[in-house]
Design an enzyme around this catalytic site. Structure first.
Site, short mmCIF file in Angstrom:
data_model
loop_
_atom_site.label_atom_id
_atom_site.label_comp_id
_atom_site.label_asym_id
_atom_site.label_seq_id
_atom_site.Cartn_x
_atom_site.Cartn_y
_atom_site.Cartn_z
N CYS A 45 -4.49 -1.47 -2.14
CA CYS A 45 -4.69 -0.04 -2.31
C CYS A 45 -5.64 0.14 -3.51
O CYS A 45 -5.27 -0.22 -4.63
CB CYS A 45 -3.35 0.62 -2.59
SG CYS A 45 -3.47 2.36 -3.01
N ASN A 46 -6.82 0.65 -3.24
CA ASN A 46 -7.79 0.86 -4.32
C ASN A 46 -7.27 1.87 -5.34
O ASN A 46 -7.45 1.71 -6.54
CB ASN A 46 -9.11 1.41 -3.76
CG ASN A 46 -9.83 0.44 -2.86
OD1 ASN A 46 -10.81 -0.17 -3.26
ND2 ASN A 46 -9.36 0.27 -1.64
N THR A 47 -6.60 2.89 -4.82
CA THR A 47 -6.13 3.97 -5.69
C THR A 47 -5.14 3.43 -6.71
O THR A 47 -5.14 3.84 -7.87
CB THR A 47 -5.46 5.06 -4.83
OG1 THR A 47 -6.29 5.31 -3.69
CG2 THR A 47 -5.28 6.34 -5.60
N ASP A 77 0.87 -1.19 0.00
CA ASP A 77 0.00 0.00 0.00
C ASP A 77 0.90 1.23 0.00
O ASP A 77 2.12 1.13 0.19
CB ASP A 77 -0.92 -0.01 1.24
CG ASP A 77 -1.91 1.16 1.24
OD1 ASP A 77 -2.34 1.58 0.14
OD2 ASP A 77 -2.26 1.65 2.33
N SER A 78 0.27 2.39 -0.17
CA SER A 78 1.02 3.64 -0.08
C SER A 78 1.36 3.97 1.37
O SER A 78 2.25 4.77 1.63
CB SER A 78 0.16 4.77 -0.65
OG SER A 78 -1.08 4.78 0.05
N CYS A 130 -11.24 2.51 0.23
CA CYS A 130 -9.82 2.78 0.50
C CYS A 130 -9.45 1.90 1.68
O CYS A 130 -10.19 1.83 2.67
CB CYS A 130 -9.64 4.26 0.86
SG CYS A 130 -8.01 4.67 1.55
N THR A 131 -8.34 1.20 1.56
CA THR A 131 -8.00 0.20 2.59
C THR A 131 -7.71 0.82 3.95
O THR A 131 -7.70 0.11 4.96
CB THR A 131 -6.79 -0.64 2.12
OG1 THR A 131 -5.76 0.25 1.69
CG2 THR A 131 -7.19 -1.57 1.00
N HIS A 132 -7.45 2.10 3.97
CA HIS A 132 -7.25 2.76 5.27
C HIS A 132 -8.54 2.77 6.11
O HIS A 132 -8.47 2.71 7.34
CB HIS A 132 -6.82 4.22 5.08
CG HIS A 132 -5.37 4.41 4.75
ND1 HIS A 132 -4.84 4.11 3.53
CD2 HIS A 132 -4.35 4.88 5.52
CE1 HIS A 132 -3.54 4.40 3.55
NE2 HIS A 132 -3.23 4.87 4.74
N TYR A 181 -1.27 8.39 -2.40
CA TYR A 181 -1.46 8.05 -3.81
C TYR A 181 -2.71 8.73 -4.37
O TYR A 181 -2.83 8.92 -5.57
CB TYR A 181 -1.61 6.53 -3.96
CG TYR A 181 -0.31 5.77 -4.13
CD1 TYR A 181 0.92 6.33 -3.81
CD2 TYR A 181 -0.33 4.47 -4.63
CE1 TYR A 181 2.10 5.61 -3.97
CE2 TYR A 181 0.84 3.75 -4.80
CZ TYR A 181 2.06 4.32 -4.46
OH TYR A 181 3.21 3.61 -4.64
N1 DGL Z 1 -4.97 2.95 1.01
C1 DGL Z 1 -5.08 3.53 -0.28
C2 DGL Z 1 -6.35 3.09 -1.01
O1 DGL Z 1 -6.87 2.07 -0.79
C3 DGL Z 1 -4.90 4.97 -0.53
C4 DGL Z 1 -4.40 6.01 0.36
C5 DGL Z 1 -3.64 7.08 -0.42
O2 DGL Z 1 -2.44 6.88 -0.59
O3 DGL Z 1 -4.23 8.08 -0.85
O4 DGL Z 1 -6.89 3.70 -1.85
#
Ligand code: DGL
Length: 272
Positions: free
Chosen positions: A78-80, A14-15, A192-194, A46
């Site tokens: 990471c979805n992004t 992930d980012s 978003c995985t966060h 990201y």
């Molecule tokens: N965790 C990441 C996602 O799922 C993105 C967070 C980011 O870097 O903006 O999209």
């Protein structure tokens, strides 16, 4: 062919810290699989990068990682990134990749009111990939796609043990709660995985109860399927969990403590 008894090493990428939502689930479902967690924190967030920049960064990280250690599969947690890099990664590298994309289909199946929302980074919300998911799976729903500019960052702050204002969370998620033709949002995709990492805060900031959809369990099931994983070998739960970051600021004590708490004993910097 059976893979019973094989020991796997899976990279969760992930980012930032978001991929921990997937890593936790992987540990639940397959405690004997070793995890190499990789956060490209030098590129975080990201959500604000252009697709080409994300492709370049993730390809670079993957090539350095696979030159460094034996990895059986990579989860782009990471979805992004997943909404834009999977094709590029699969054509360049031969190991299996599993992505995470907004769970629009399960949301459309679950809603009772036909009114669903997606919370995700600005990048994910803008993608054709996401638009196609909505068209393909939620054509008969009223869909509100909300670009959250700060939420991933707020999650990182919270996980590092610093205070986050309840009002800031409300500000980020309130556009997801809509009333439409006498019905209201009942299902919200965590795109978003966060976000699953602060589920409790999201629930407290919600004006009414909704189903929040966390895709982690389904993503891990998919990964285990791809690996043809046969379940942990009897008595041997022998996994090693390591984490690496691309920015040395990751070695600050608060962040190191997060990884330790999450079961990653070894934290290193990956020089790109
Ligand atoms: N965790 C990441 C996602 O799922 C993105 C967070 C980011 O870097 O903006 O999209």
């Amino acid at each position: 062919m059976t893979n019973a008894g094989k020991s796997y090493n899976v990279c969760v990428f992930d980012s930032g810290l978001g991929g921990l939502s997937v890593a936790r689930e992987l540990r639940q479902q397959a405690p004997d699989i070793s995890i190499t967690y990789c956060a490209d924190n030098a590129g975080f967030p990201y959500g604000n990068l252009l697709p080409d920049e994300i492709i370049e960064r993730t390809s670079k990280v993957v090539s350095v990682l696979i030159a460094r250690e034996q990895i059986d599969a990579i989860v782009i947690a990471c979805n992004t990134a997943s909404t834009v890099v999977m094709g590029a990664l699969r054509s360049r590298f031969s190991l299996p990749f599993v992505g995470v994309v907004p769970a629009v289909k399960p949301a459309a199946e679950m809603t009772r009111t036909g009114t669903i929302s997606i919370l995700a980074t600005p990048g994910t919300i803008e993608r054709d990939y996401t638009r196609n998911l909505i068209e393909q799976f939620a054509g008969d729903c009223h869909v509100t796609a909300v670009a959250c500019h700060q939420l991933a960052h707020l999650c990182e702050v919270h996980l590092s043990g610093q205070p986050v204002e309840h009002a800031d969370i409300i500000l980020e998620i309130s556009p997801a709660f809509v009333e439409h033709d006498g019905s209201r949002t009942d299902t919200v995709v965590l795109g978003c995985t966060h976000y699953p990492l602060v589920l409790e805060m999201l629930e407290r900031a919600s004006p009414w109860p909704v189903w929040f959809i966390n895709p982690s369990a389904a993503v891990v099931r998919r990964l285990l399927d791809v690996l043809n994983y046969q379940g942990p070998v009897k008595e041997a739960i022998n996994s090693t969990n390591r984490a690496c970051l691309t920015d040395s600021k990751g070695l600050d004590p608060a962040l190191s403590a997060v990884f330790l708490r999450e079961g990653f004993q070894n934290l290193t910097i990956l020089s790109l």
